[in-house]
Design an enzyme around this catalytic site. Structure first.
Site, mmCIF file in Angstrom:
data_model
loop_
_atom_site.group_PDB
_atom_site.id
_atom_site.type_symbol
_atom_site.label_atom_id
_atom_site.label_comp_id
_atom_site.label_asym_id
_atom_site.label_seq_id
_atom_site.Cartn_x
_atom_site.Cartn_y
_atom_site.Cartn_z
ATOM 1 C CE LYS A 206 -3.539 2.336 2.708
ATOM 2 N NZ LYS A 206 -4.456 2.315 3.844
ATOM 3 C CD GLU A 212 9.182 -6.252 7.089
ATOM 4 O OE1 GLU A 212 8.977 -5.122 6.584
ATOM 5 O OE2 GLU A 212 8.870 -6.545 8.252
ATOM 6 N N GLY A 267 -4.931 -1.880 4.978
ATOM 7 C CA GLY A 267 -4.148 -3.027 4.511
ATOM 8 C C GLY A 267 -4.837 -4.358 4.802
ATOM 9 N NE ARG A 268 -6.490 -3.764 10.962
ATOM 10 C CZ ARG A 268 -5.810 -2.635 11.098
ATOM 11 N NH1 ARG A 268 -4.648 -2.493 10.486
ATOM 12 N NH2 ARG A 268 -6.268 -1.651 11.839
ATOM 13 C CD GLU A 353 -1.817 -4.446 11.444
ATOM 14 O OE1 GLU A 353 -2.423 -4.222 10.397
ATOM 15 O OE2 GLU A 353 -0.615 -4.785 11.460
ATOM 16 C CG HIS A 384 -4.881 -35.688 16.853
ATOM 17 N ND1 HIS A 384 -5.142 -36.895 17.467
ATOM 18 C CD2 HIS A 384 -5.842 -35.520 15.909
ATOM 19 C CE1 HIS A 384 -6.206 -37.451 16.890
ATOM 20 N NE2 HIS A 384 -6.649 -36.633 15.949
ATOM 21 C CE LYS A 512 5.754 -1.169 9.943
ATOM 22 N NZ LYS A 512 4.765 -0.464 9.131
HETATM 23 O O1 F6P Z 1 3.234 -3.176 9.757
HETATM 24 C C1 F6P Z 1 1.876 -3.270 9.648
HETATM 25 C C2 F6P Z 1 1.393 -2.921 8.274
HETATM 26 O O2 F6P Z 1 1.339 -1.550 8.110
HETATM 27 C C3 F6P Z 1 0.036 -3.567 8.012
HETATM 28 O O3 F6P Z 1 -0.997 -2.827 8.510
HETATM 29 C C4 F6P Z 1 0.054 -3.721 6.531
HETATM 30 O O4 F6P Z 1 -0.886 -4.652 6.096
HETATM 31 C C5 F6P Z 1 1.486 -4.170 6.306
HETATM 32 O O5 F6P Z 1 2.234 -3.444 7.256
HETATM 33 C C6 F6P Z 1 2.022 -3.966 4.926
HETATM 34 O O6 F6P Z 1 1.978 -2.623 4.542
HETATM 35 P P1 F6P Z 1 2.176 -2.204 3.032
HETATM 36 O O7 F6P Z 1 1.062 -2.816 2.238
HETATM 37 O O8 F6P Z 1 2.120 -0.712 3.021
HETATM 38 O O9 F6P Z 1 3.500 -2.723 2.570
#
Ligand code: F6P
Length: 547
Positions: A206, A212, A267-268, A353, A384, A512
């Site tokens: 987003k 990452e 995002g979620r 979240e 199990h 972060k």
């Molecule tokens: O670190 C949390 C977060 O901001 C989430 O809310 C989001 O889904 C994820 O990181 C990834 O964010 P982006 O889509 O901006 O890379």
């Protein structure tokens, strides 16, 4: 808004909790032959039996009174209207616009957002048709065989969960891969399996700032260039999904190959937008549209049904009941469908979240507990592993059993065994087994005396352990869409009761920020201001990285 825990409706529930404390679910079922029917509901093809909860009609009435007093209906309508209900980020919250009918009008800042949504869906249709049909070719002229979705959190969990769930209708030529972790092991394993000539990377972020995702995308691009791809081929092998065209272009992905969305999509809550591009590539646009249709049906139900017959409201208020009045700190998700094995992880982000907050919308400390820990595993595997604790442990852990009725394979008997186990577990949690029943059972095996009495307490099940059972006709795009939307709205309901902002996530920022500092420190010899523990750990990691 008044303090939750001193409100009249709250105090009424507290008093009612005392009344119900000693009532066993066995008793409630015995007293009311219509209980299962009374406490069941169907919406958008999803059937919910909530009769195995520690509630009576009076409980549900009191919970709905609380929901009304907290302004749930008004809050829902406000969110649906496009008002900026995400107050700390000054944003509307409109995942429902992503699945709206094309003739609907949903205004954000005076502008109808539905045509923009439809345009992106059309862009997705054109692209996915090309890739699936084989006319979108890799740099040696072959059709795409592998799709690597690079993203994390909401840009990974939803698409991955849905692709896994709908595998039987996935395109037979396409293999899906998901890379989220900055641990290079995940990307390395995927790159070892795919061919650069026929692989499409879908970079999803987003913000297009997530460490990452940018690291993984950069490494994937280097791998592509080192393994036969040329700079001019990147356009055919890398596409992006983001709200930030400038950053996408800065990364080197042609903005013509970018699929956009908007800041009013959290995002979620984003798998319905272009973030679902990998889903659409895999299952095709008609099936993606059916996923949206299922969610829209649940939206319509949530928007219109009276609270007493409103499935997300019922699920949400039951959760509040256990969290607040039974001190239930966790909630178990047990899908009896192996293809839903990523569903608990998906719900973890959606719920935790959203509702893992401890200040109210006006910035004051909350007056009671908020979101529980969400966890789970598919049945029958969970039986199990951790079901022992659910049956005989010291904590009350409400469980959601989720089962599609029809299987999508032809293996004889498996579905019957799977469903039998699902029903048996909820019955066992509810009924339990009394000491007398255990005695009778042991006597029947010939056991007697001290030997028998010593064993009895170990074999007693208290029962009275709550669960919901959610049945879907099958695991189709439509029913999956409805199921996901059900949980989205359940989370919203609880956020309203607790008066928290379910749509921001400031709690992920501090770690972060500190990671950025530590990355710089690990790269050079300097050391910023840290506690003694972190300093020593940094030194240790530094030595190892240099070694
Ligand atoms: O670190 C949390 C977060 O901001 C989430 O809310 C989001 O889904 C994820 O990181 C990834 O964010 P982006 O889509 O901006 O890379």
């Amino acid at each position: 808004m008044s303090t939750l825990t001193t409100s009249r409706e709250w105090l009424a529930l507290q008093a009612h909790r005392e009344d119900i404390q000693t009532v066993h679910l066995r008793r409630l079922f015995a007293d009311d032959p219509a209980r299962a029917e009374r406490f069941s509901i169907e919406a958008a093809g999803v059937f919910l039996d909530y009769s195995k909860n520690r509630v009576t009609a009076a409980t549900m009435e009191a919970l709905m009174a609380l929901a009304r007093a907290r302004g749930l209906e008004e809050a829902r309508d406000e969110m649906f209207s496009g008002a900026p209900v995400n107050i700390t980020e000054h944003r509307a919250v409109l995942h429902r616009a992503l699945r709206a009918r094309s003739d609907e009008t949903i205004l954000v800042g005076g502008e109808n957002v539905v045509p923009g949504v439809r345009n992106v869906l059309e862009q997705m249709r054109r692209f996915t048709d090309q890739v699936r049909g084989g006319s979108w070719k890799g740099y040696r002229g072959q059709p795409i065989s592998d799709i690597v979705n690079i993203g994390i959190g909401g840009s990974d969990l939803g698409p991955q969960m849905v692709c896994e769930a709908l595998r039987p209708i996935g395109h037979p030529r396409l293999s899906m891969h998901f890379v989220s972790n900055v641990d290079g092991a995940q990307l390395a394993d995927v790159l070892n399996r795919v061919n650069p000539e026929t692989t499409l990377f879908v970079v999803v972020s987003k913000t297009f700032t997530t460490q990452e995702t940018l690291r993984n995308a950069t490494s994937a691009r280097s791998w592509f260039l080192d393994n036969g791809g040329g700079q001019e081929d990147i356009a055919r092998h890398f596409v992006a999904v983001s709200t930030d065209a400038r950053r996408v272009a800065g990364f080197g992905i042609d903005p013509d190959h970018m699929f956009g969305f908007w800041d009013w999509v959290g995002g979620r809550y984003s798998l319905w937008s272009a973030v679902g591009l990998s889903i659409a590539l895999y299952i095709g646009m008609p099936a993606f549209a059916a996923l949206l249709d299922g969610a829209r049906e649940m939206d319509e139900h949530f928007a219109a049904a009276p609270l007493e017959q409103n499935m997300p409201v019922i699920l949400g208020m039951l959760g509040v009941w256990y969290r607040q009045f039974f001190n239930a700190g966790s909630h178990c998700i047990a899908p009896y469908a192996h293809r839903l094995n990523r569903f608990p992880a998906y719900l973890q982000q959606l719920d935790m979240e959203s509702n893992g907050k401890s200040v109210t919308r006006d910035g004051r400390p909350v007056s009671g507990a908020t979101g529980p820990v969400i966890w789970g595993e598919v049945g029958t595997n969970g039986q199990h592993a951790f079901f022992q604790l659910l049956h005989q442990g010291t904590d009350v852990v409400p469980v959601d059993f989720i089962a599609p009725l029809k299987a999508d394979h032809a293996l004889d008997d498996h579905q019957l065994l799977l469903l039998a186990n699902c029903l048996a577990q909820s019955e066992a949690l509810m009924r339990g087994k009394t000491a007398d029943e255990v005695r009778a059972e042991l006597s029947a095996t010939g056991m007697a005396g001290d030997e028998l009495e010593e064993l009895v307490p170990h074999k007693v099940f208290p029962g009275n352990r709550p669960s919901n059972t959610l049945l879907l006709p099958n695991l189709s795009p439509h029913s999956l869409g409805a199921l996901i939307a059900l949980y989205e709205h359940k989370v919203f309901v609880q956020g309203v009761i607790w008066n928290i902002n379910s749509f921001d996530q400031w709690g992920v920022e501090l770690g972060k920020r500190l990671a950025v500092d530590i990355v710089a420190e690990l790269r050079c010899d300097g050391l910023g201001h840290h506690d003694a523990s972190t300093r020593a750990l940094i030194e240790r990691v530094r030595v190892s990285l240099k070694g």
